[in-house]
Scaffold this active site. Sequence first.
Site, PDB file in Angstrom:
ATOM      1  N   SER A  82      -3.391   4.036   3.040  1.00 20.02           N
ATOM      2  CA  SER A  82      -2.018   4.562   3.099  1.00 20.02           C
ATOM      3  C   SER A  82      -1.080   3.488   2.550  1.00 20.02           C
ATOM      4  O   SER A  82      -1.529   2.463   2.047  1.00 20.02           O
ATOM      5  CB  SER A  82      -1.656   4.988   4.512  1.00 20.02           C
ATOM      6  OG  SER A  82      -2.031   4.010   5.411  1.00 20.02           O
ATOM      7  N   LYS A 116       7.577  10.231  -4.688  1.00 19.07           N
ATOM      8  CA  LYS A 116       6.567  10.421  -3.649  1.00 19.07           C
ATOM      9  C   LYS A 116       6.588  11.886  -3.232  1.00 19.07           C
ATOM     10  O   LYS A 116       7.509  12.340  -2.567  1.00 19.07           O
ATOM     11  CB  LYS A 116       6.868   9.518  -2.456  1.00 19.07           C
ATOM     12  CG  LYS A 116       5.802   9.570  -1.387  1.00 19.07           C
ATOM     13  CD  LYS A 116       6.036   8.481  -0.359  1.00 19.07           C
ATOM     14  CE  LYS A 116       4.908   8.374   0.640  1.00 19.07           C
ATOM     15  NZ  LYS A 116       4.666   9.587   1.397  1.00 19.07           N
TER      16      LYS A 116
END
Length: 705
Positions: A82, A116
């Site tokens: 992540s 994103k």
Amino acid sequence: MTEIEKNRLKELRDQLNFHAYRYYVLDDPLISDGEYDKLFQELLKLEKKYPEHVTADSPSQRVGGIPLSEFETVEHTVPMLSLDNAFNEDDLREFEKRLQRFLKTDNPITYAAEPKLDGLAVELVYKQGVMTLGSTRGDGKNGENITSNLKTIASIPLKLREDTKFETPEQLEVRGEVYLSLDGFNALNEQQMRDEKNIFANPRNAAAGSLRQLDSKITAQRPLDFFVYGISDTSQIPCDTQSELLEYLQGLGFKVNKLGRVCKNVDEIIRLYDELNSMRPELPYEIDGMVIKVDSFNLQRRLGNTARSPRWSIAWKFPASQVTTRLNDVEFQVGRTGVVTPVALLEPVTVGGVTVSRATLHNEDMINSKDLRVGDVVLIQRAGDVIPEVIKPITSERTGNEVKIVMLKECPACGVLLVREDKKGANSAGKSQKEAATRCQNKNCPAQRLQGLIYFTSKAGMDIEGLGKKVIEQLFDADLVKDIPDIYTLTKQDLEVLDGWAELSAQNAIDAIESSKNTTMERFLRSLGIPLVGEEVSSLLENHFGSLERLTESAEATTPDDIETERCELLQIDGIGGKIASELVSFFQNIEKRDMLSKLLQQGFIFNKAPSLSEDKPLSGLVFLFTGGLEDFSRDEAKTRVKELGGHVASAISKKVTHVVAGEKPGNKLKKAQELGLIILSEQDFKTILAGENNRNNVEQLSLF
Ligand code: IVH
């Protein structure tokens, strides 16, 4: 099948794939829908006649196959990590400084910045150019096999386009985000409404629900889309940078987000951030920030990863969505470490597409500084997956009937007096300062025990399927499980008589409990819920001590004075500081905890070696110590490189140290090392070791001097 039919079948596949690419990826179709449909029908007819000639890359495979009963687990060859988050310009500048410190340079760094997407990360595997596997991110190491669902997404190529410049790679593992456009989301919800089915809270949930359908025919009806943003292994492709990679992937037939850009410095990133943030309301899909990546793969490799995320990338989130609602009441929650957190109970309200009815008030200081009162209209905020929080009261809305919130004096679960401990050290005025947290110090507090149990079996802990929060609460209330070891003495008979249980579910739970005993020391340790001891610290402890017995011995032998003067084994481990060491010592020296642990271990756990311990890494078993400044590496980079190659790094001279790397102006440690007769390497020697094809040989040769 005649030769003509065979050729026609291939021609149809190629043409349909090409036109799907023009339509879904380039958004620039060359033929009408009607013409496409005609070709498609012809393909279906031929394939029906010759089912044995249906290939994996045939467009007919997008419509979905036989429903599955469950998803298989697939292991990612390279973990899907992540990202760390930045929330403002300062965080971003700090990120760059961190990079420069690590790389020991003052030069600006070039970045690839991308929007994103707020969807779901997936991995697609192509063998000899044909998509053979598609999976979810899962826990990063293992995901779920959702190949047939992913094949229904029209912008995912079933077969890579032949690049004019480069050969088709033998194996390629691409990563990207599956998402739903806002139009697609609204259309889907309208359909759900007509069908009297559940409405999805936001596009991300809808995308997730669509991808995890066991029947891929349902997935095929959902307007999912895909943007590619990376690959698992950057060393096997003809690109040197992230920006080149995106171009390359576009050439192979993937959809790349057009809003990404190369930024030559932080100021350019900030400009792009502002631009994207202002474009956000008009974009046809949701973005929740931008992802900034060091452009050069060479630098990316030097920077490497922490356990959780790459050092070379950061996500800069857009400001969170905020709304107002009424604060109806306050509840005090006791966490597994005894911290009592005030939680606001709110009039339910939708924020960022999700209904929120609770929000954290953090701690006593926060309540006081915000002057929050029950009955207030409050501004609340939700950022991404973060727990919603109360920002401030809207004082102009007050009627005078609001009631001030005060922190509890006694634990709501056990009634013991709550405390706020003094912070270590005193402030300049000589007055002691208090910790922010209010704690229940009763180690036997039932609320703490319950939370500890919930954590132990949860995904972050031992990950025991079927023993989620609700079940643990049920078992706790039924007096069947009071402490962790009790989980392992449960029987099928205990469970099957409980409300909501049956023979099969009871057997499954017992099997899951049994198989959780086959684990790693790392997972076991992090499940115990020792404060500050999560995955990363547990992994450091496993690597250093190798066994629970060794760790226990060491923690038992440590006194507070040893920690203060940094003379204990725990503090020799890079990444473990005084606070963590104190927590470990207080856990392993607590009688109740030791009792619990020995009961638990009697259940017969098998601790498998974590793969990172593999003995055949080039520097396994060696312990390096650095003294003096290195010219081409920061200390951090040097240490990280040693660890990546399986070695350990020590911070003090001892008999365990096998190699001392002496840089500019080495300290006293060099003298001590010489006295002990340790192997001493120059920076050049160290570089030779790192650069070597066969590092072990290099180490051994250099060690002769
Ligand atoms: S790169 C090592 N690029 O954000 C992680 N991620 O927490 C590399 N995401 O799970 C991720 N857009 O699903 C990357 N342009 C982008 C992205 C992106 C969205 C998601 C991704 C990941 C999460 C990171």
